[in-house]
Design an enzyme around this catalytic site. Structure first.
Site, PDB file in Angstrom:
ATOM      1  N   ASP A  33     -32.864 -12.373 -28.130  1.00  0.00           N
ATOM      2  CA  ASP A  33     -33.960 -11.466 -28.464  1.00  0.00           C
ATOM      3  C   ASP A  33     -35.261 -12.244 -28.385  1.00  0.00           C
ATOM      4  O   ASP A  33     -35.259 -13.487 -28.396  1.00  0.00           O
ATOM      5  CB  ASP A  33     -33.759 -10.904 -29.886  1.00  0.00           C
ATOM      6  CG  ASP A  33     -34.507  -9.603 -30.123  1.00  0.00           C
ATOM      7  OD1 ASP A  33     -35.755  -9.610 -30.072  1.00  0.00           O
ATOM      8  OD2 ASP A  33     -33.864  -8.577 -30.374  1.00  0.00           O
ATOM      9  N   ASP A  46     -37.013 -13.552 -23.250  1.00  0.00           N
ATOM     10  CA  ASP A  46     -37.433 -12.239 -22.793  1.00  0.00           C
ATOM     11  C   ASP A  46     -36.424 -11.765 -21.762  1.00  0.00           C
ATOM     12  O   ASP A  46     -36.214 -12.424 -20.730  1.00  0.00           O
ATOM     13  CB  ASP A  46     -38.828 -12.342 -22.174  1.00  0.00           C
ATOM     14  CG  ASP A  46     -39.415 -10.997 -21.776  1.00  0.00           C
ATOM     15  OD1 ASP A  46     -38.647 -10.033 -21.611  1.00  0.00           O
ATOM     16  OD2 ASP A  46     -40.641 -10.930 -21.613  1.00  0.00           O
ATOM     17  N   VAL A  47     -35.781 -10.620 -21.992  1.00  0.00           N
ATOM     18  CA  VAL A  47     -34.737 -10.163 -21.071  1.00  0.00           C
ATOM     19  C   VAL A  47     -35.286  -9.829 -19.689  1.00  0.00           C
ATOM     20  O   VAL A  47     -34.522  -9.740 -18.726  1.00  0.00           O
ATOM     21  CB  VAL A  47     -33.975  -8.942 -21.631  1.00  0.00           C
ATOM     22  CG1 VAL A  47     -33.177  -9.319 -22.864  1.00  0.00           C
ATOM     23  CG2 VAL A  47     -34.909  -7.769 -21.888  1.00  0.00           C
ATOM     24  N   TYR A 138     -37.979   6.932 -19.613  1.00  0.00           N
ATOM     25  CA  TYR A 138     -36.893   6.335 -20.399  1.00  0.00           C
ATOM     26  C   TYR A 138     -35.545   6.840 -19.897  1.00  0.00           C
ATOM     27  O   TYR A 138     -34.625   6.050 -19.648  1.00  0.00           O
ATOM     28  CB  TYR A 138     -37.077   6.680 -21.874  1.00  0.00           C
ATOM     29  CG  TYR A 138     -35.909   6.281 -22.749  1.00  0.00           C
ATOM     30  CD1 TYR A 138     -35.779   4.974 -23.193  1.00  0.00           C
ATOM     31  CD2 TYR A 138     -34.949   7.215 -23.132  1.00  0.00           C
ATOM     32  CE1 TYR A 138     -34.708   4.594 -23.991  1.00  0.00           C
ATOM     33  CE2 TYR A 138     -33.879   6.854 -23.934  1.00  0.00           C
ATOM     34  CZ  TYR A 138     -33.762   5.543 -24.361  1.00  0.00           C
ATOM     35  OH  TYR A 138     -32.681   5.180 -25.153  1.00  0.00           O
ATOM     36  N   LYS A 142     -32.250   4.764 -18.268  1.00  0.00           N
ATOM     37  CA  LYS A 142     -30.929   4.822 -18.894  1.00  0.00           C
ATOM     38  C   LYS A 142     -29.893   5.420 -17.945  1.00  0.00           C
ATOM     39  O   LYS A 142     -28.720   5.048 -17.957  1.00  0.00           O
ATOM     40  CB  LYS A 142     -30.993   5.611 -20.200  1.00  0.00           C
ATOM     41  CG  LYS A 142     -31.755   4.885 -21.307  1.00  0.00           C
ATOM     42  CD  LYS A 142     -31.084   3.563 -21.667  1.00  0.00           C
ATOM     43  CE  LYS A 142     -31.731   2.882 -22.856  1.00  0.00           C
ATOM     44  NZ  LYS A 142     -30.994   1.679 -23.304  1.00  0.00           N
ATOM     45  N   ALA A 171     -30.641   8.160 -32.288  1.00  0.00           N
ATOM     46  CA  ALA A 171     -30.074   7.352 -33.361  1.00  0.00           C
ATOM     47  C   ALA A 171     -31.111   7.040 -34.431  1.00  0.00           C
ATOM     48  O   ALA A 171     -32.310   6.932 -34.155  1.00  0.00           O
ATOM     49  CB  ALA A 171     -29.510   6.047 -32.796  1.00  0.00           C
ATOM     50  N   THR A 173     -32.696   4.657 -35.937  1.00  0.00           N
ATOM     51  CA  THR A 173     -33.122   3.265 -35.878  1.00  0.00           C
ATOM     52  C   THR A 173     -34.645   3.209 -35.858  1.00  0.00           C
ATOM     53  O   THR A 173     -35.304   4.220 -35.592  1.00  0.00           O
ATOM     54  CB  THR A 173     -32.585   2.563 -34.613  1.00  0.00           C
ATOM     55  OG1 THR A 173     -33.269   3.085 -33.459  1.00  0.00           O
ATOM     56  CG2 THR A 173     -31.084   2.758 -34.457  1.00  0.00           C
TER      57      THR A 173
END
Length: 229
Positions: A33, A46-47, A138, A142, A171, A173
């Protein structure tokens, strides 16, 4: 079951829940992360940076041993009508959501191929399967994760490495703003369970793919509180 797992997006939200569930089941977890994660090995990278991700995976292998599982949770979300999606926002969404998933898989797959074993679980979204209003960029990323995961599963067939995806519904979160339409009573009232999906329920789906039926390939499991049946 146990083993060594890498989880991207491990510092908070769904990623943290997945890490906790894995740890309870005896896994050794490396969390990747931008921020420190509460895991056995906290990797900060950083991904969207393929080289940084590869370096972090190499460190995890050196310190923890061969990687048995990868869970790609790292992602971003925002709600915008299509006319407000600028090039910058579009490119950022692509870079983090699908780019980060590809970078993590590209770094881990050679390790898994060398040991003829491994399980990858990507995190897509119910919106990537069914579409949505107000967050097309988004949903597009996905949906791309679904296609990538199924294609990677085919590419790796017979190698001992399997790839599946969890596509959650909305979700509960921190990623979902307090004023999000997905939190509105008008939406919650349409759900058979009357509430958002809980992170621990999504984590349970991840564990199912890792532990109960790891031989599955190209499957999409969608814990979505009944939003899509």
């Amino acid at each position: 079951m146990g083993g060594v797992a890498i989880v991207t997006g491990a510092a908070s939200g769904l990623g943290a829940s997945v890490c906790q569930a894995l740890h309870r089941d005896g896994w050794t977890v490396a969390g990747l992360d931008l921020r420190p994660s509460n895991t056995d090995l906290s990797l900060q990278a950083d991904v969207t940076d393929a080289a940084a991700v590869a370096s972090a995976v190499q460190r995890a292998t050196a310190e923890l041993g061969p990687i048995d599982a990868l869970v790609t949770v790292a992602g971003i979300y925002e709600e915008l009508p299509v006319e407000s999606i600028t090039d910058e926002r579009w490119n950022r969404m692509l870079a983090v959501n699908i780019g980060g998933t590809v970078n993590a898989c590209a770094a881990v797959v050679p390790i898994m191929l060398a040991q003829n074993a491994g399980t990858i679980v990507t995190i897509s979204s119910d919106l990537g399967v069914g579409g949505s209003q107000g967050d097309a960029h988004y949903a597009a990323t996905k949906g791309a994760i679904v296609g990538f995961s199924r294609s990677l599963g085919v590419e790796l067939q017979g190698s001992g490495v399997t790839v599946n995806s969890v596509a959650p519904g909305a979700a509960d979160t921190p990623m979902l703003a307090a004023d999000s339409p997905w939190r509105a009573e008008s939406f919650l009232g349409t759900l058979p369970v009357g509430r958002l999906v809980r992170p621990e329920e999504i984590a349970a789906a991840v564990l199912f793919l890792l532990e109960v039926w790891p031989a599955l390939v190209g499957q999409i499991i969608s814990p979505n509180a009944g939003a899509t049946i």
